[in-house]
Design an enzyme around this catalytic site. Structure first.
Site, PDB file in Angstrom:
ATOM      1  N   LYS A 123       4.599  89.454  -4.497  1.00 12.95           N
ATOM      2  CA  LYS A 123       4.982  90.843  -4.202  1.00 12.95           C
ATOM      3  C   LYS A 123       3.699  91.619  -3.962  1.00 12.95           C
ATOM      4  O   LYS A 123       2.631  91.229  -4.444  1.00 12.95           O
ATOM      5  CB  LYS A 123       5.736  91.442  -5.391  1.00 12.95           C
ATOM      6  CG  LYS A 123       6.578  92.648  -5.048  1.00 12.95           C
ATOM      7  CD  LYS A 123       7.942  92.265  -4.511  1.00 12.95           C
ATOM      8  CE  LYS A 123       8.674  93.475  -3.980  1.00 12.95           C
ATOM      9  NZ  LYS A 123      10.070  93.146  -3.626  1.00 12.95           N
ATOM     10  N   ASP A 163      10.187  96.330   1.524  1.00 16.38           N
ATOM     11  CA  ASP A 163      10.743  96.745   0.232  1.00 16.38           C
ATOM     12  C   ASP A 163      10.787  98.274   0.317  1.00 16.38           C
ATOM     13  O   ASP A 163      10.762  98.829   1.435  1.00 16.38           O
ATOM     14  CB  ASP A 163       9.871  96.251  -0.947  1.00 16.38           C
ATOM     15  CG  ASP A 163      10.551  96.422  -2.308  1.00 16.38           C
ATOM     16  OD1 ASP A 163      11.450  95.636  -2.624  1.00 16.38           O
ATOM     17  OD2 ASP A 163      10.210  97.362  -3.047  1.00 16.38           O
TER      18      ASP A 163
HETATM   19  P1  NDP Z   1      14.309 101.909   0.824  1.00 15.60           P
HETATM   20  O1  NDP Z   1      12.960 102.480   0.825  1.00 15.60           O
HETATM   21  O2  NDP Z   1      14.957 101.589   2.116  1.00 15.60           O
HETATM   22  O3  NDP Z   1      15.308 102.843   0.002  1.00 15.60           O
HETATM   23  C1  NDP Z   1      15.068 103.151  -1.333  1.00 15.60           C
HETATM   24  C2  NDP Z   1      16.088 104.178  -1.782  1.00 15.60           C
HETATM   25  O4  NDP Z   1      15.935 104.396  -3.176  1.00 15.60           O
HETATM   26  C3  NDP Z   1      15.918 105.510  -1.128  1.00 15.60           C
HETATM   27  O5  NDP Z   1      17.175 106.135  -1.053  1.00 15.60           O
HETATM   28  C4  NDP Z   1      14.997 106.228  -2.097  1.00 15.60           C
HETATM   29  O6  NDP Z   1      15.076 107.646  -2.032  1.00 15.60           O
HETATM   30  C5  NDP Z   1      15.515 105.737  -3.411  1.00 15.60           C
HETATM   31  N1  NDP Z   1      14.429 105.749  -4.412  1.00 15.60           N
HETATM   32  C6  NDP Z   1      13.212 105.167  -4.307  1.00 15.60           C
HETATM   33  N2  NDP Z   1      12.469 105.405  -5.400  1.00 15.60           N
HETATM   34  C7  NDP Z   1      13.244 106.143  -6.190  1.00 15.60           C
HETATM   35  C8  NDP Z   1      13.053 106.708  -7.470  1.00 15.60           C
HETATM   36  N3  NDP Z   1      11.893 106.546  -8.141  1.00 15.60           N
HETATM   37  N4  NDP Z   1      14.087 107.403  -8.001  1.00 15.60           N
HETATM   38  C9  NDP Z   1      15.259 107.556  -7.340  1.00 15.60           C
HETATM   39  N5  NDP Z   1      15.488 107.051  -6.124  1.00 15.60           N
HETATM   40  C10 NDP Z   1      14.504 106.361  -5.564  1.00 15.60           C
HETATM   41  O7  NDP Z   1      14.229 100.592  -0.102  1.00 15.60           O
HETATM   42  P2  NDP Z   1      15.231  99.364  -0.176  1.00 15.60           P
HETATM   43  O8  NDP Z   1      16.621  99.818   0.065  1.00 15.60           O
HETATM   44  O9  NDP Z   1      14.668  98.269   0.646  1.00 15.60           O
HETATM   45  O10 NDP Z   1      15.047  98.919  -1.699  1.00 15.60           O
HETATM   46  C11 NDP Z   1      15.856  99.441  -2.747  1.00 15.60           C
HETATM   47  C12 NDP Z   1      15.795  98.506  -3.951  1.00 15.60           C
HETATM   48  O11 NDP Z   1      16.255  97.201  -3.567  1.00 15.60           O
HETATM   49  C13 NDP Z   1      14.399  98.274  -4.542  1.00 15.60           C
HETATM   50  O12 NDP Z   1      14.518  98.053  -5.929  1.00 15.60           O
HETATM   51  C14 NDP Z   1      13.967  96.965  -3.868  1.00 15.60           C
HETATM   52  O13 NDP Z   1      12.989  96.287  -4.619  1.00 15.60           O
HETATM   53  C15 NDP Z   1      15.281  96.219  -3.875  1.00 15.60           C
HETATM   54  N6  NDP Z   1      15.390  95.120  -2.920  1.00 15.60           N
HETATM   55  C16 NDP Z   1      15.211  95.323  -1.578  1.00 15.60           C
HETATM   56  C17 NDP Z   1      15.334  94.259  -0.702  1.00 15.60           C
HETATM   57  C18 NDP Z   1      15.265  94.441   0.772  1.00 15.60           C
HETATM   58  O14 NDP Z   1      15.547  93.476   1.497  1.00 15.60           O
HETATM   59  N7  NDP Z   1      14.921  95.624   1.295  1.00 15.60           N
HETATM   60  C19 NDP Z   1      15.581  92.903  -1.187  1.00 15.60           C
HETATM   61  C20 NDP Z   1      15.840  92.813  -2.603  1.00 15.60           C
HETATM   62  C21 NDP Z   1      15.712  93.886  -3.425  1.00 15.60           C
HETATM   63  P3  NDP Z   1      13.985 108.496  -1.193  1.00 15.60           P
HETATM   64  O15 NDP Z   1      14.536 108.532   0.205  1.00 15.60           O
HETATM   65  O16 NDP Z   1      13.958 109.807  -1.858  1.00 15.60           O
HETATM   66  O17 NDP Z   1      12.690 107.765  -1.297  1.00 15.60           O
END
Ligand code: NDP
Length: 450
Positions: A123, A163
């Site tokens: 990561k 991510d």
């Molecule tokens: P994105 O950046 O596309 O979206 C993240 C979302 O979570 C946004 O809506 C963001 O809001 C919100 N967010 C981020 N940080 C915080 C916080 N501290 N508090 C509240 N809301 C928050 O990321 P992903 O959708 O790709 O990833 C989301 C989760 O899924 C993570 O835990 C990631 O590790 C996990 N994941 C992702 C994979 C992938 O293929 N993308 C694979 C496996 C796991 P805002 O717009 O305000 O930033």
């Protein structure tokens, strides 16, 4: 034995709460395996898994649009390569620290093992905040980041992906920088664009896979997503495609969130409304509050990160899918979900439920799946992208989707079988940790003390 190993981790990693939390969950789950296999104990397999093979930290310097010098930290944690090249995403978010990346890289070892595709765990990322940056600044940062990271990557060595804060746009800029520096076109990133090495369904895979996994869980109780009211947090990549698949399977998603607040749409988010969210988040980079301003009857609630509980998880629903970030569902939130009759909690994000929250869910007989199992569809499809790159060909959307569904069913069944074998029937967390651990532990044992 548990206290001894946990002590070892705490002593070696002071001030790394997220990493210690992820370690604790796994240590507890795999104790029965260590008791059954004293050779793993003797070879210090778990202790070795808890120590990154390599942790790279570097300076990233770039010029913003005003010509001012900006400074960030970049990292790559190459955690474990026992079963394949390091594989895991890059996160760009101000909250990124070595602790956060080590927890994610550690979880990734088990997740990747569960997919059945030969991929090790890694990561990386940066404390860079993409919010409010211009296109030019994003590109400049990605190029500066890659000017160092490139030397540590390779399509048979370490293959990053997206991510939080890293989507198709950022992967494009980073892949371009890598190609320019190395003067070669290889599948060194996954999540690439269709037409230049990307795989169909990769964008959708984590969210789709999460709901396929939940469907498998519900089938064990002769139920399905159809007709179920579902809470979803987040509005990024994972949340968007979880919502899409819930709708396609006849369920009713009623919420979405970002780091400022959440929207509750009692009528249900439809495919047309989801298009609005995709455009808002992926193109206009706006806030989820705008959804409530656009659609009548939708309630917007700001999130107070310091509050004792998050009102999103106090809405009555059958299923809950936290898809935003780590530790977004605490013990109080889990109690509220239970009180309101939730049947299933499926983790889309990595470690979104705290240990206390997990205990509340499991003690109350709620079906609960850990992210390392239920969000593995993303990295599994990354594995399929790597295979297509090695072969130099592309599979159709239907082919990739069928493989994804097969992989999610396989992970589901593997978790249940391992949980059963070790006397914890129905416990997906224990099953995922044990099945992932056994695969990597056996490979480490075979490869000697290195
Ligand atoms: P994105 O950046 O596309 O979206 C993240 C979302 O979570 C946004 O809506 C963001 O809001 C919100 N967010 C981020 N940080 C915080 C916080 N501290 N508090 C509240 N809301 C928050 O990321 P992903 O959708 O790709 O990833 C989301 C989760 O899924 C993570 O835990 C990631 O590790 C996990 N994941 C992702 C994979 C992938 O293929 N993308 C694979 C496996 C796991 P805002 O717009 O305000 O930033």
């Amino acid at each position: 034995m548990q206290a001894e190993i946990l002590d070892f981790v705490k002593r070696r990693n002071p001030n790394e709460p997220e990493f210690i939390q992820a370690a604790e969950e796994v240590i507890l789950s795999v104790l029965p395996v260590l008791e059954k296999h004293p050779e793993f104990r003797k070879l210090k397999i778990l202790e070795r898994m808890l120590e990154p093979e390599r942790l790279i930290s570097f300076r990233v310097t770039w010029l913003d649009d005003k010509g001012e010098v900006q400074l960030n930290r970049g990292y790559r944690v190459q955690m474990n390569s026992a079963i394949g090249p390091y594989k895991g995403g890059l996160r760009f978010h101000p909250s990124v620290t070595p602790s956060v990346l080590k927890f994610l890289a550690f979880e990734q070892i088990f997740k990747n093992a569960l997919t059945g595709i030969p991929m090790g765990g890694g990561k990386g990322g940066s404390d860079f905040d993409p919010k409010g940056k211009s296109e030019n600044e994003i590109m400049k940062f990605c190029q500066a980041f890659m000017s160092e990271l490139t030397r540590h990557l390779g399509h048979r060595l370490d293959v990053p992906a997206g991510d939080i804060g890293v989507g198709g746009r950022e992967v494009g800029y980073m892949f371009g920088a890598y190609k320019k520096i190395k003067n070669e076109f290889t599948g060194v990133f996954t999540g690439k664009g269709i037409g230049w090495g990307g795989s169909l369904i990769r964008t959708e895979a984590t969210g789709y896979g999460l709901i396929y996994f939940a469907e498998n869980m519900l089938h064990t109780k002769n139920e399905s997503i159809k007709g179920k009211t579902c809470l979803v947090s987040g509005s990024g990549n994972v949340a968007q495609y979880a919502i899409e698949k819930i709708i396609q399977l006849g369920g009713k998603p009623v919420s979405a969130s970002d780091s400022d607040g959440f929207v509750y749409d009692a009528e249900g988010i439809t495919l047309a409304k989801l298009e609005f969210i995709k455009d808002l988040k992926n193109n206009r980079r706006g806030r989820i509050k705008e959804y409530a301003e656009k659609y009548k009857g939708v309630v917007y609630t700001p999130i107070d990160a310091k509050a004792a509980s998050n009102p999103l998880w106090n809405i009555k629903a059958d299923c809950a899918f936290p898809c935003a970030t780590q530790n977004e569902v605490n013990g109080n939130d889990a109690k509220n979900l239970v009180k309101n009759g939730v049947k299933l909690v499926g983790e889309g994000a990595n470690m979104p439920v705290t240990i206390e929250g997990i205990n509340v869910l499991i003690d109350n007989g709620i079906m609960y799946s850990p992210g390392k199992a239920s969000n593995a569809g993303g990295v599994a499809t990354s594995g399929l992208e790597m295979t297509q790159n090695y072969m130099g060909s592309n599979w159709t959307r239907e082919e990739v989707d069928a493989k994804l569904q097969g992989i999610m069913k396989n992970i589901h069944d593997t978790c249940l079988a391992a949980a059963n074998e070790y006397g914890k029937p129905g416990n997906y967390m224990v099953g995922a940790n044990i099945a992932g651990f056994l695969k990597v532990a056996n490979a480490m044992k075979a490869q000697g003390v290195i």
